[in-house]
Design an enzyme around this catalytic site. Sequence first.
Site, PDB file in Angstrom:
ATOM      1  N   LYS A  25       0.700  -1.220   0.021  1.00 46.09           N
ATOM      2  CA  LYS A  25       0.074   0.041  -0.100  1.00 46.09           C
ATOM      3  C   LYS A  25       0.941   1.136   0.028  1.00 46.09           C
ATOM      4  O   LYS A  25       2.251   1.165   0.329  1.00 46.09           O
ATOM      5  CB  LYS A  25      -0.730   0.152   1.168  1.00 46.09           C
ATOM      6  CG  LYS A  25      -1.947  -1.126   1.136  1.00 46.09           C
ATOM      7  CD  LYS A  25      -3.041  -1.210   2.469  1.00 46.09           C
ATOM      8  CE  LYS A  25      -3.911  -2.482   2.333  1.00 46.09           C
ATOM      9  NZ  LYS A  25      -4.670  -2.379   3.801  1.00 46.09           N
ATOM     10  N   TYR A  77     -12.071  -2.609  -3.415  1.00 45.22           N
ATOM     11  CA  TYR A  77     -12.566  -2.509  -2.096  1.00 45.22           C
ATOM     12  C   TYR A  77     -14.101  -2.443  -1.883  1.00 45.22           C
ATOM     13  O   TYR A  77     -14.896  -2.482  -0.936  1.00 45.22           O
ATOM     14  CB  TYR A  77     -12.076  -1.305  -1.306  1.00 45.22           C
ATOM     15  CG  TYR A  77     -10.858  -1.818  -0.655  1.00 45.22           C
ATOM     16  CD1 TYR A  77     -10.358  -3.034   0.129  1.00 45.22           C
ATOM     17  CD2 TYR A  77      -9.589  -0.941  -0.833  1.00 45.22           C
ATOM     18  CE1 TYR A  77      -9.095  -3.372   0.597  1.00 45.22           C
ATOM     19  CE2 TYR A  77      -8.332  -1.240  -0.302  1.00 45.22           C
ATOM     20  CZ  TYR A  77      -8.188  -2.340   0.360  1.00 45.22           C
ATOM     21  OH  TYR A  77      -6.893  -2.711   0.969  1.00 45.22           O
ATOM     22  N   ASN A 135      -1.942  -0.002   7.199  1.00 47.34           N
ATOM     23  CA  ASN A 135      -1.320  -1.492   7.378  1.00 47.34           C
ATOM     24  C   ASN A 135      -0.538  -2.099   6.630  1.00 47.34           C
ATOM     25  O   ASN A 135      -0.539  -3.146   6.449  1.00 47.34           O
ATOM     26  CB  ASN A 135      -2.358  -2.320   8.164  1.00 47.34           C
ATOM     27  CG  ASN A 135      -3.559  -2.736   7.003  1.00 47.34           C
ATOM     28  OD1 ASN A 135      -3.427  -2.287   5.810  1.00 47.34           O
ATOM     29  ND2 ASN A 135      -4.716  -3.353   7.538  1.00 47.34           N
ATOM     30  N   HIS A 187      -1.705  -5.387   1.160  1.00 45.36           N
ATOM     31  CA  HIS A 187      -3.112  -5.848   0.963  1.00 45.36           C
ATOM     32  C   HIS A 187      -2.722  -7.565   0.591  1.00 45.36           C
ATOM     33  O   HIS A 187      -1.890  -7.709  -0.327  1.00 45.36           O
ATOM     34  CB  HIS A 187      -3.912  -5.528  -0.167  1.00 45.36           C
ATOM     35  CG  HIS A 187      -4.875  -6.157  -0.520  1.00 45.36           C
ATOM     36  ND1 HIS A 187      -6.106  -6.484  -0.090  1.00 45.36           N
ATOM     37  CD2 HIS A 187      -5.024  -7.042  -1.894  1.00 45.36           C
ATOM     38  CE1 HIS A 187      -6.857  -7.290  -0.850  1.00 45.36           C
ATOM     39  NE2 HIS A 187      -6.254  -7.757  -1.670  1.00 45.36           N
ATOM     40  N   GLU A 197      -9.197 -10.250  -8.140  1.00 44.39           N
ATOM     41  CA  GLU A 197      -8.246  -9.100  -7.731  1.00 44.39           C
ATOM     42  C   GLU A 197      -7.022  -9.098  -9.003  1.00 44.39           C
ATOM     43  O   GLU A 197      -6.753  -8.030  -9.239  1.00 44.39           O
ATOM     44  CB  GLU A 197      -7.665  -8.948  -6.500  1.00 44.39           C
ATOM     45  CG  GLU A 197      -9.047  -8.870  -5.446  1.00 44.39           C
ATOM     46  CD  GLU A 197      -8.545  -8.918  -4.004  1.00 44.39           C
ATOM     47  OE1 GLU A 197      -7.512  -9.514  -3.508  1.00 44.39           O
ATOM     48  OE2 GLU A 197      -9.279  -8.961  -3.111  1.00 44.39           O
TER      49      GLU A 197
HETATM   50  P1  RTP Z   1      -6.818  -5.805   3.060  1.00 46.47           P
HETATM   51  O1  RTP Z   1      -8.275  -6.222   2.250  1.00 46.47           O
HETATM   52  O2  RTP Z   1      -6.427  -4.625   2.916  1.00 46.47           O
HETATM   53  O3  RTP Z   1      -5.797  -6.688   2.931  1.00 46.47           O
HETATM   54  O4  RTP Z   1      -7.242  -6.121   4.599  1.00 46.47           O
HETATM   55  P2  RTP Z   1      -7.701  -7.382   5.128  1.00 46.47           P
HETATM   56  O5  RTP Z   1      -8.183  -8.271   4.249  1.00 46.47           O
HETATM   57  O6  RTP Z   1      -6.936  -7.798   6.660  1.00 46.47           O
HETATM   58  O7  RTP Z   1      -9.051  -6.434   5.944  1.00 46.47           O
HETATM   59  P3  RTP Z   1     -10.326  -6.024   5.475  1.00 46.47           P
HETATM   60  O8  RTP Z   1     -11.336  -6.375   6.301  1.00 46.47           O
HETATM   61  O9  RTP Z   1     -10.610  -6.660   3.910  1.00 46.47           O
HETATM   62  O10 RTP Z   1     -10.449  -4.441   5.312  1.00 46.47           O
HETATM   63  C1  RTP Z   1      -9.862  -3.867   4.325  1.00 46.47           C
HETATM   64  C2  RTP Z   1      -9.128  -2.473   4.809  1.00 46.47           C
HETATM   65  O11 RTP Z   1      -9.805  -1.677   5.574  1.00 46.47           O
HETATM   66  C3  RTP Z   1      -9.130  -0.876   6.616  1.00 46.47           C
HETATM   67  N1  RTP Z   1      -9.940  -1.085   7.687  1.00 46.47           N
HETATM   68  N2  RTP Z   1     -10.508  -0.102   8.590  1.00 46.47           N
HETATM   69  N3  RTP Z   1     -11.231   1.663  10.717  1.00 46.47           N
HETATM   70  C4  RTP Z   1     -11.706   0.227  10.411  1.00 46.47           C
HETATM   71  O12 RTP Z   1     -12.128  -0.078  11.440  1.00 46.47           O
HETATM   72  C5  RTP Z   1     -11.186  -0.376   9.540  1.00 46.47           C
HETATM   73  N4  RTP Z   1     -11.235  -1.831   9.502  1.00 46.47           N
HETATM   74  C6  RTP Z   1     -10.789  -2.116   8.171  1.00 46.47           C
HETATM   75  C7  RTP Z   1      -7.837  -1.786   6.760  1.00 46.47           C
HETATM   76  O13 RTP Z   1      -7.066  -0.873   6.215  1.00 46.47           O
HETATM   77  C8  RTP Z   1      -8.118  -2.890   6.029  1.00 46.47           C
HETATM   78  O14 RTP Z   1      -6.694  -3.419   5.489  1.00 46.47           O
HETATM   79 MG    MG Z   2      -9.597  -7.734   2.491  1.00 49.25          MG
END
Ligand code: RTP
Ligand code: MG
Length: 148
Positions: free
Chosen positions: A9, A49, A112, A115, A126
């Site tokens: 990212k 997203y 973070n 991705h 994706e």
């Molecule tokens: P990613 O898709 O980016 O790999 O992350 P992930 O699967 O671990 O998490 P996901 O649930 O898909 O969430 C996507 C991204 O959204 C942001 N996020 N912010 N403020 C919040 O509570 C919150 N929750 C999620 C994070 O940057 C996450 O990577």
């Molecule tokens: Mg995710």
Amino acid sequence: MERTFLMVKPDGVQRNLIGDIVSRFENKGFQLVGAKLMQVTEELAQQHYGEHKERPFFGELVDFITSGPVFAMVWEGENVISTARLLVGATNPTESAPGTIRGDYAVTVGKNIIHGSDSPESAVREIGLFFNEEELVSYDKTMSTWII
Ligand code: RTP
Ligand code: MG
């Protein structure tokens, strides 16, 4: 062979972590089959997203992922989708273990570092969003004549 989509990212690119992150997946034993530094458009961010579009953080997420270049990658290997998620670490860096990418480098959930696709269906979707088929290269390292 299974493939997954990984993306450093904008915070990871800005913090010069591309090399370290690529090394982690190389060292684990996975094979890079496509990669590019690119600027994500608003449209691509919203598609990528899309599953989060009703969430309160969606606007911030799109703003962040379009705020600077990302390093998009496709990696190949046995069980690479789930294993890459282990190397990436938990979504919230307050819960990601040391030794994982997020555990080692991130402190806040909105920034973070990386991705990773969360399922075979997400990986296919994706990879298709970010790469054309001709940008991906299948190759066998054992056939490389320059190391014989
Ligand atoms: P990613 O898709 O980016 O790999 O992350 P992930 O699967 O671990 O998490 P996901 O649930 O898909 O969430 C996507 C991204 O959204 C942001 N996020 N912010 N403020 C919040 O509570 C919150 N929750 C999620 C994070 O940057 C996450 O990577
Ligand atoms: Mg995710």
